[in-house]
Scaffold this motif. Sequence first.
Motif, PDB file in Angstrom:
ATOM      1  N   GLY A 142      35.841  38.492  44.988  1.00 21.81           N
ATOM      2  CA  GLY A 142      36.962  39.270  45.523  1.00 21.81           C
ATOM      3  C   GLY A 142      36.845  39.427  47.019  1.00 21.81           C
ATOM      4  N   CYS A 143      37.863  40.029  47.617  1.00 22.79           N
ATOM      5  CA  CYS A 143      37.837  40.304  49.051  1.00 22.79           C
ATOM      6  C   CYS A 143      38.629  41.586  49.308  1.00 22.79           C
ATOM      7  CB  CYS A 143      38.447  39.130  49.819  1.00 22.79           C
ATOM      8  SG  CYS A 143      38.628  39.467  51.578  1.00 22.79           S
ATOM      9  N   VAL A 144      37.894  42.633  49.689  1.00 20.25           N
ATOM     10  CA  VAL A 144      38.537  43.927  49.963  1.00 20.25           C
ATOM     11  C   VAL A 144      38.513  44.136  51.480  1.00 20.25           C
ATOM     12  CG1 VAL A 144      38.542  46.390  49.490  1.00 20.25           C
ATOM     13  CG2 VAL A 144      37.671  44.797  47.755  1.00 20.25           C
ATOM     14  N   ILE A 145      39.682  44.077  52.099  1.00 17.00           N
ATOM     15  CA  ILE A 145      39.751  44.172  53.567  1.00 17.00           C
ATOM     16  C   ILE A 145      40.024  45.621  53.977  1.00 17.00           C
ATOM     17  CG2 ILE A 145      40.927  43.354  55.648  1.00 17.00           C
ATOM     18  CD1 ILE A 145      41.500  40.739  54.210  1.00 17.00           C
ATOM     19  N   ARG A 146      39.284  46.078  54.978  1.00 18.37           N
ATOM     20  CA  ARG A 146      39.434  47.459  55.471  1.00 18.37           C
ATOM     21  C   ARG A 146      40.878  47.705  55.921  1.00 18.37           C
ATOM     22  NH1 ARG A 146      34.598  50.321  58.040  1.00 18.37           N
ATOM     23  NH2 ARG A 146      34.336  50.475  55.798  1.00 18.37           N
ATOM     24  N   GLU A 191      43.072  38.092  42.622  1.00 17.20           N
ATOM     25  CA  GLU A 191      44.196  37.396  43.268  1.00 17.20           C
ATOM     26  C   GLU A 191      44.571  38.007  44.623  1.00 17.20           C
ATOM     27  OE1 GLU A 191      46.898  37.821  40.021  1.00 17.20           O
ATOM     28  OE2 GLU A 191      46.369  35.883  39.148  1.00 17.20           O
ATOM     29  N   TRP A 192      44.169  39.243  44.880  1.00 17.94           N
ATOM     30  CA  TRP A 192      44.439  39.842  46.198  1.00 17.94           C
ATOM     31  C   TRP A 192      43.709  39.024  47.260  1.00 17.94           C
ATOM     32  CZ3 TRP A 192      46.247  44.126  49.161  1.00 17.94           C
ATOM     33  CH2 TRP A 192      47.192  44.923  48.518  1.00 17.94           C
ATOM     34  N   ASN A 193      44.329  38.840  48.429  1.00 25.64           N
ATOM     35  CA  ASN A 193      43.762  38.011  49.513  1.00 25.64           C
ATOM     36  C   ASN A 193      43.409  36.628  48.951  1.00 25.64           C
ATOM     37  OD1 ASN A 193      43.862  40.208  51.420  1.00 25.64           O
ATOM     38  ND2 ASN A 193      42.093  41.055  50.372  1.00 25.64           N
ATOM     39  N   THR A 194      44.406  36.052  48.314  1.00 22.56           N
ATOM     40  CA  THR A 194      44.163  34.881  47.463  1.00 22.56           C
ATOM     41  C   THR A 194      43.630  33.654  48.203  1.00 22.56           C
ATOM     42  OG1 THR A 194      45.132  33.680  45.606  1.00 22.56           O
ATOM     43  CG2 THR A 194      46.532  33.943  47.530  1.00 22.56           C
ATOM     44  N   GLY A 225      43.442  42.329  41.149  1.00 26.06           N
ATOM     45  CA  GLY A 225      42.746  42.723  42.380  1.00 26.06           C
ATOM     46  C   GLY A 225      41.274  42.943  42.112  1.00 26.06           C
ATOM     47  N   SER A 226      40.533  43.229  43.173  1.00 23.42           N
ATOM     48  CA  SER A 226      39.083  43.425  43.013  1.00 23.42           C
ATOM     49  C   SER A 226      38.759  44.582  42.082  1.00 23.42           C
ATOM     50  CB  SER A 226      38.433  43.663  44.374  1.00 23.42           C
ATOM     51  OG  SER A 226      38.493  42.488  45.130  1.00 23.42           O
ATOM     52  N   PHE A 227      39.616  45.596  42.101  1.00 25.07           N
ATOM     53  CA  PHE A 227      39.366  46.747  41.215  1.00 25.07           C
ATOM     54  C   PHE A 227      39.289  46.309  39.754  1.00 25.07           C
ATOM     55  CE2 PHE A 227      40.451  50.692  38.946  1.00 25.07           C
ATOM     56  CZ  PHE A 227      39.573  51.580  39.559  1.00 25.07           C
ATOM     57  N   GLU A 228      39.991  45.239  39.410  1.00 25.79           N
ATOM     58  CA  GLU A 228      40.017  44.752  38.015  1.00 25.79           C
ATOM     59  C   GLU A 228      38.844  43.810  37.701  1.00 25.79           C
ATOM     60  OE1 GLU A 228      43.054  44.953  39.864  1.00 25.79           O
ATOM     61  OE2 GLU A 228      43.303  46.847  38.785  1.00 25.79           O
ATOM     62  N   LEU A 229      38.025  43.487  38.698  1.00 27.26           N
ATOM     63  CA  LEU A 229      36.913  42.548  38.440  1.00 27.26           C
ATOM     64  C   LEU A 229      35.960  43.036  37.343  1.00 27.26           C
ATOM     65  CD1 LEU A 229      36.079  41.393  42.095  1.00 27.26           C
ATOM     66  CD2 LEU A 229      36.958  39.945  40.256  1.00 27.26           C
TER      67      LEU A 229
HETATM   68  C1  DLZ Z   1      45.715  48.065  46.380  1.00 25.97           C
HETATM   69  C2  DLZ Z   1      44.779  47.113  47.009  1.00 25.97           C
HETATM   70  C3  DLZ Z   1      44.554  47.140  48.403  1.00 25.97           C
HETATM   71  C4  DLZ Z   1      45.236  48.098  49.310  1.00 25.97           C
HETATM   72  N1  DLZ Z   1      43.739  46.266  48.995  1.00 25.97           N
HETATM   73  C5  DLZ Z   1      43.085  45.363  48.235  1.00 25.97           C
HETATM   74  C6  DLZ Z   1      42.198  44.438  48.832  1.00 25.97           C
HETATM   75  O1  DLZ Z   1      42.001  44.362  50.050  1.00 25.97           O
HETATM   76  N2  DLZ Z   1      41.544  43.563  48.012  1.00 25.97           N
HETATM   77  C7  DLZ Z   1      41.714  43.569  46.651  1.00 25.97           C
HETATM   78  O2  DLZ Z   1      41.071  42.762  45.974  1.00 25.97           O
HETATM   79  N3  DLZ Z   1      42.577  44.423  46.064  1.00 25.97           N
HETATM   80  C8  DLZ Z   1      43.264  45.306  46.810  1.00 25.97           C
HETATM   81  N4  DLZ Z   1      44.124  46.185  46.222  1.00 25.97           N
HETATM   82  C9  DLZ Z   1      44.402  46.041  44.779  1.00 25.97           C
HETATM   83  C10 DLZ Z   1      43.364  46.753  43.869  1.00 25.97           C
HETATM   84  O3  DLZ Z   1      42.175  46.005  43.795  1.00 25.97           O
HETATM   85  C11 DLZ Z   1      43.948  46.898  42.440  1.00 25.97           C
HETATM   86  O4  DLZ Z   1      44.401  45.642  41.984  1.00 25.97           O
HETATM   87  C12 DLZ Z   1      45.092  47.885  42.353  1.00 25.97           C
HETATM   88  O5  DLZ Z   1      44.730  49.124  42.920  1.00 25.97           O
HETATM   89  C13 DLZ Z   1      45.538  48.109  40.877  1.00 25.97           C
HETATM   90  O6  DLZ Z   1      44.469  48.657  40.106  1.00 25.97           O
END
Ligand code: DLZ
Length: 171
Positions: free
Chosen positions: A88-92, A30-33, A64-68
């Motif tokens: 997911g999408c993890v932005i720098r 759901e992050w960067n939804t 978030g992506s960490f939970e994927l």
């Molecule tokens: C905390 C965090 C940050 C800073 N950035 C992202 C992001 O760019 N993309 C993403 O998918 N998730 C991000 N998260 C959330 C982490 O993935 C995770 O949900 C939290 O650290 C809780 O475990």
Amino acid sequence: MASSIQNLSSVVSKDVPSAKGMKMAIIRAEWNTKITSALAEGCRSFLIENGLVESDLDMVDVPGSFELPMGAKIVLGQEKYDAVICIGCVIRGETKHDEYISNAVATSISQLSILSSTPVIFGVLTPNNIEQAKDRSGGKHGNKGVEAAATAIKMAALKKSKKQQKKSIGF
Ligand code: DLZ
């Protein structure tokens, strides 16, 4: 070829086997939804266009992506999917947070896939900024969700074909 000069999503449907009869799950962070929704939709559409029946596709959201990887592990426990696609999408950011998340997710997804013998696809963008994310989720570099879908179909078909070969040998 450098990705800056290649359209990465030039996936051609006819080069991908049919997904008819397969069962798949898309796990979406759901992050960067806005970005992950566009990726998931590109992925979903491509699967359906290539024969996957809508009722054979499950969509699961995680925070978030960490939970994927955990989301993928939970659905793999149902033992009914031919492939699981993680979006997911993890932005720098200003700190190294993104690197820890991306590395953990990439490693865990790879391990999950090998240990479960089920293709688990890494459909996670790791852009430097939101513009790069938009470019890759339906913008000038296509939609990486489509590539994730094509990869899932190809890997699921590969697994099915090897299973059938094993059966036909008869021992
Ligand atoms: C905390 C965090 C940050 C800073 N950035 C992202 C992001 O760019 N993309 C993403 O998918 N998730 C991000 N998260 C959330 C982490 O993935 C995770 O949900 C939290 O650290 C809780 O475990």
